[in-house]
Design a protein around this motif. Sequence first.
Motif, PDB file in Angstrom:
ATOM      1  N   ALA A  34      -1.816  -2.130   5.024  1.00 20.18           N
ATOM      2  CA  ALA A  34      -0.779  -1.224   5.336  1.00 20.18           C
ATOM      3  C   ALA A  34       0.600  -1.333   5.155  1.00 20.18           C
ATOM      4  O   ALA A  34       1.002  -2.645   5.298  1.00 20.18           O
ATOM      5  CB  ALA A  34      -1.204  -1.033   6.789  1.00 20.18           C
ATOM      6  N   HIS A  35       1.387  -0.670   4.596  1.00 23.48           N
ATOM      7  CA  HIS A  35       2.747  -0.835   4.589  1.00 23.48           C
ATOM      8  C   HIS A  35       3.606   0.097   5.568  1.00 23.48           C
ATOM      9  O   HIS A  35       3.208   1.227   5.521  1.00 23.48           O
ATOM     10  CB  HIS A  35       3.387  -0.717   3.279  1.00 23.48           C
ATOM     11  N   ARG A  36       4.693  -0.656   5.975  1.00 25.17           N
ATOM     12  CA  ARG A  36       5.400   0.171   7.008  1.00 25.17           C
ATOM     13  C   ARG A  36       6.470   1.180   6.097  1.00 25.17           C
ATOM     14  O   ARG A  36       6.927   0.952   4.959  1.00 25.17           O
ATOM     15  CB  ARG A  36       6.412  -0.413   7.985  1.00 25.17           C
ATOM     16  N   ILE A  37       6.518   2.342   6.703  1.00 23.19           N
ATOM     17  CA  ILE A  37       7.641   3.387   6.092  1.00 23.19           C
ATOM     18  C   ILE A  37       8.797   3.230   6.383  1.00 23.19           C
ATOM     19  O   ILE A  37       9.296   2.885   7.512  1.00 23.19           O
ATOM     20  CB  ILE A  37       7.086   4.681   6.728  1.00 23.19           C
ATOM     21  N   GLY A  38       9.703   3.047   5.544  1.00 17.16           N
ATOM     22  CA  GLY A  38      11.270   2.917   5.698  1.00 17.16           C
ATOM     23  C   GLY A  38      11.994   3.999   5.461  1.00 17.16           C
ATOM     24  O   GLY A  38      11.502   5.258   6.070  1.00 17.16           O
ATOM     25  N   GLY A  56       7.977  -3.249   4.209  1.00 15.95           N
ATOM     26  CA  GLY A  56       7.221  -4.452   4.646  1.00 15.95           C
ATOM     27  C   GLY A  56       5.912  -4.106   4.875  1.00 15.95           C
ATOM     28  O   GLY A  56       5.428  -3.037   4.997  1.00 15.95           O
ATOM     29  N   GLN A  57       4.892  -5.166   4.838  1.00 16.48           N
ATOM     30  CA  GLN A  57       3.703  -5.147   5.015  1.00 16.48           C
ATOM     31  C   GLN A  57       3.349  -5.275   6.546  1.00 16.48           C
ATOM     32  O   GLN A  57       4.021  -6.126   7.269  1.00 16.48           O
ATOM     33  CB  GLN A  57       2.815  -5.975   4.279  1.00 16.48           C
ATOM     34  N   GLU A  58       2.215  -4.552   7.053  1.00 13.42           N
ATOM     35  CA  GLU A  58       1.727  -4.567   8.368  1.00 13.42           C
ATOM     36  C   GLU A  58       0.692  -5.355   8.508  1.00 13.42           C
ATOM     37  O   GLU A  58       0.491  -6.039   9.584  1.00 13.42           O
ATOM     38  CB  GLU A  58       1.643  -3.128   8.938  1.00 13.42           C
TER      39      GLU A  58
END
Length: 74
Positions: A34-38, A56-58
Amino acid sequence: MPHTITVGHLIHQLQTVDPDLPAYFAVNPDWPYAHRIGRIVEITGTDGAVYIAENGQEGVLPPAARNQLDWASV
């Protein structure tokens, strides 16, 4: 799912889910994190588009998410 979706199509899909849930990107079935949304930016003009940045990765996608994405066999 079309190859390219519009902002309207994305908004429509997001309106069908709980607005209080966190949102992440799932990018690659070979690396199911899962990747955080920027930031979200809009470019105008003839090559206009909206870009959603990764922040970044979660962590690893949960099995339920991989199943829904048909990434379970990876």
